[in-house]
Design a protein around this motif. Structure first.
Motif, short mmCIF file in Angstrom:
data_model
loop_
_atom_site.label_atom_id
_atom_site.label_comp_id
_atom_site.label_asym_id
_atom_site.label_seq_id
_atom_site.Cartn_x
_atom_site.Cartn_y
_atom_site.Cartn_z
N VAL A 141 35.49 37.32 22.06
CA VAL A 141 36.44 37.66 23.13
C VAL A 141 37.82 37.15 22.72
CG1 VAL A 141 34.67 37.56 24.93
CG2 VAL A 141 36.03 35.50 24.39
N LEU A 142 38.84 37.66 23.40
CA LEU A 142 40.20 37.18 23.22
C LEU A 142 40.34 35.86 23.98
CD1 LEU A 142 43.18 37.50 22.38
CD2 LEU A 142 43.50 38.92 24.43
N ARG A 143 40.61 34.79 23.25
CA ARG A 143 40.66 33.46 23.85
C ARG A 143 42.11 33.07 24.16
NH1 ARG A 143 37.11 30.87 19.08
NH2 ARG A 143 38.59 32.22 17.99
N ARG A 186 47.74 19.53 15.34
CA ARG A 186 47.58 20.19 14.04
C ARG A 186 46.48 21.23 14.15
NH1 ARG A 186 43.03 17.95 11.74
NH2 ARG A 186 42.31 16.00 12.69
N PRO A 187 46.43 22.17 13.23
CA PRO A 187 45.35 23.17 13.26
C PRO A 187 43.98 22.54 13.07
CG PRO A 187 47.19 23.90 11.89
CD PRO A 187 47.43 22.46 12.20
N HIS A 188 42.98 23.14 13.69
CA HIS A 188 41.60 22.68 13.58
C HIS A 188 40.71 23.89 13.26
CE1 HIS A 188 42.28 18.62 15.35
NE2 HIS A 188 43.26 19.25 15.98
N VAL A 189 39.56 23.60 12.71
CA VAL A 189 38.59 24.66 12.43
C VAL A 189 38.11 25.23 13.76
CG1 VAL A 189 36.34 25.20 11.43
CG2 VAL A 189 37.89 23.58 10.28
N ARG A 190 38.07 26.56 13.85
CA ARG A 190 37.67 27.22 15.09
C ARG A 190 36.29 27.84 14.94
NH1 ARG A 190 41.58 31.36 17.39
NH2 ARG A 190 41.11 32.41 15.42
N SER A 227 44.83 18.94 21.37
CA SER A 227 45.14 19.75 20.20
C SER A 227 43.93 20.57 19.78
CB SER A 227 45.61 18.86 19.04
OG SER A 227 45.86 19.63 17.89
N ARG A 228 42.75 19.96 19.78
CA ARG A 228 41.55 20.71 19.41
C ARG A 228 41.30 21.86 20.37
NH1 ARG A 228 39.74 15.41 18.12
NH2 ARG A 228 38.74 15.18 20.15
N ALA A 229 41.57 21.61 21.67
CA ALA A 229 41.38 22.67 22.66
C ALA A 229 42.39 23.80 22.45
CB ALA A 229 41.51 22.10 24.07
N LEU A 230 43.64 23.44 22.18
CA LEU A 230 44.66 24.46 21.94
C LEU A 230 44.35 25.28 20.70
CD1 LEU A 230 47.84 22.28 22.66
CD2 LEU A 230 46.94 24.10 24.11
N ALA A 231 43.83 24.61 19.68
CA ALA A 231 43.57 25.29 18.40
C ALA A 231 42.46 26.31 18.49
CB ALA A 231 43.25 24.25 17.32
N PRO A 269 47.21 39.69 11.94
CA PRO A 269 46.18 38.99 11.14
C PRO A 269 46.10 37.51 11.54
CG PRO A 269 47.51 40.40 9.74
CD PRO A 269 48.18 40.40 11.08
N THR A 270 44.90 37.03 11.74
CA THR A 270 44.70 35.68 12.26
C THR A 270 45.37 34.62 11.40
OG1 THR A 270 42.60 36.32 13.26
CG2 THR A 270 42.97 33.97 12.93
#
Length: 393
Positions: free
Chosen positions: A193-195, A184-188, A261-265, A331-332
């Motif tokens: 830089v482009l990650r 699921r989405p997580h706060v980033r 998931s947190r890493a992917l997000a 847009p993000t």
């Protein structure tokens, strides 16, 4: 129903197969089915779990930590004791005698095809002219030995459709799913830089070299970029050499789906660029985590990505780098919401429902002599000495 799942090529990095087996098995049990899982291992063992019985059969290592059951008669011994109504095979080679046993004994059989052999071997060996004649012969034998072939994408269907039609064997497309609660989405956190992120086995047939080369190409162009690579495999050292001085970090295997998931997000774009992938669980896991995906313009992974949730390009670093920049310019909030919405089209519940329909279709009713098959338009060797493994009934 009594469903036996047979997995004959299992190793430390076969995460996608383990994920699918567990999700399907859980769904079968929740639906009221009895479930048996047969896997290779270092020794014979039997375990009773909430998801059914697990029988481990002694099997040798065949490289890379993988094990392979080379005595299929031991599998049939287990099945004769357990008495399934249908079996689900995920191996096209060594378990073929088990499919023949099922045909002789009136047990339904389903082949869950999770790879295209020709493309997998070509990617692994680097040769385009892999023995297509031998693979064609094997596929003709397979469709004459099982009641139904299940594929996970239209790309995977193409390997079987012609020979299956000739044999009268249905080919049913059943996409796999994703755990939408865990991924699921997580706060980033902020980044200047482009990650980028790549998650998967670091083995040639998964094309990690192409993903790394794409990040290197962006770095060469002067784009501020950082790439995180999650996974293990035999080509990690090669990939580090490809990365050179580009800001690419190799983190190894992540044993927690929630951590993955947190890493992917945290990434802006996920790279899953294998042109020979028949499905792409890693694609769905990234999308479910709110990260758009750039993939190759052919293969099963391409079918998972639409114009809003990512992009695709020819499988070469320059074209894929262009696609990454195009996605990153959106847009993000929009691209992250679109990625999540795309993943929500693929819950495991839908996969389980379709697979239960397939299993029901191949179960032979008591008053019939042969299995009823689903329609192809649906979407959804004996040994001289034996050492049987006993299963409590």
């Amino acid at each position: 129903m009594r469903i036996a799942q047979l997995a004959n090529f299992v190793g430390p990095a076969s995460g996608g197969m383990r994920t699918a087996l567990r999700a399907l098995g859980s769904g079968y049990v929740d639906a009221g089915c009895r479930r048996l899982l047969v896997v290779p291992g270092p020794e014979d063992a039997r375990t009773s779990t909430p998801l059914g019985d697990v029988v481990q059969l002694r099997a040798p290592r065949v490289g890379g930590g993988y094990r392979l059951i080379v005595e299929p008669w031991r599998v049939t011994d287990v099945l004769e004791q357990w008495e399934p109504t249908s079996i689900e095979l995920s191996d096209k080679l060594t378990l073929l005698p088990v499919a023949r046993w099922a045909r002789r004994t009136g047990v339904g059989s389903v082949l869950l095809s999770h790879e295209r052999l020709g493309d997998m071997l070509a990617l692994r060996t680097g040769l385009d002219a892999t023995s297509q004649v031998s693979i064609g012969l094997l596929n003709r034998l397979l469709v004459r030995s099982v009641d139904t072939v299940v594929v996970t994408s239209d790309y995977a269907r193409h390997e079987f459709q012609q020979v299956a039609d000739a044999a009268g064997c249905p080919v049913v497309r059943v996409p796999l799913g994703v755990d939408l609660d865990t991924f699921r989405p997580h706060v980033r956190g902020p980044a200047d830089v482009l990650r980028l992120v790549h998650a998967g086995r670091l083995s040639r047939e998964k094309s990690p070299h192409l993903a790394v080369a794409t990040a290197v190409e962006l770095h060469r162009r002067g784009t501020p970029v950082r790439m995180d690579v999650y996974g293990v495999g035999p080509h990690r050292d090669e990939l580090k050499a490809v990365a050179g001085d580009a800001p690419i970090r190799f983190h190894g295997y992540v044993d927690s789906p929630a951590r993955l998931s947190r890493a992917l997000a945290q990434a802006d774009v996920a790279l899953s660029v294998c042109p020979g992938e028949t499905f792409g669980l890693a694609v769905l896991e990234a999308l479910a985590s709110g990260t758009p995906v750039v993939t190759a313009d052919r293969g099963g992974a391409r079918e998972l990505v639409d114009e809003t949730s990512g992009a695709w390009a020819a499988p070469e670093p320059g074209a894929l780098a262009d696609a990454v920049l195009e996605v990153a310019a959106r847009p993000t909030a929009c691209r992250r919401a679109a990625a999540r919405a795309r993943a929500e089209r693929y819950p495991w519940s839908a996969t389980v429902e379709s697979m239960l329909e397939v299993h029901s279709s191949v179960v032979i009713p008591a008053n019939r002599s042969r299995a009823r098959r689903v329609t192809s338009s649906s979407t959804a060797a004996p040994a001289t000495t034996r050492e049987p493994i006993t299963i409590a009934r």
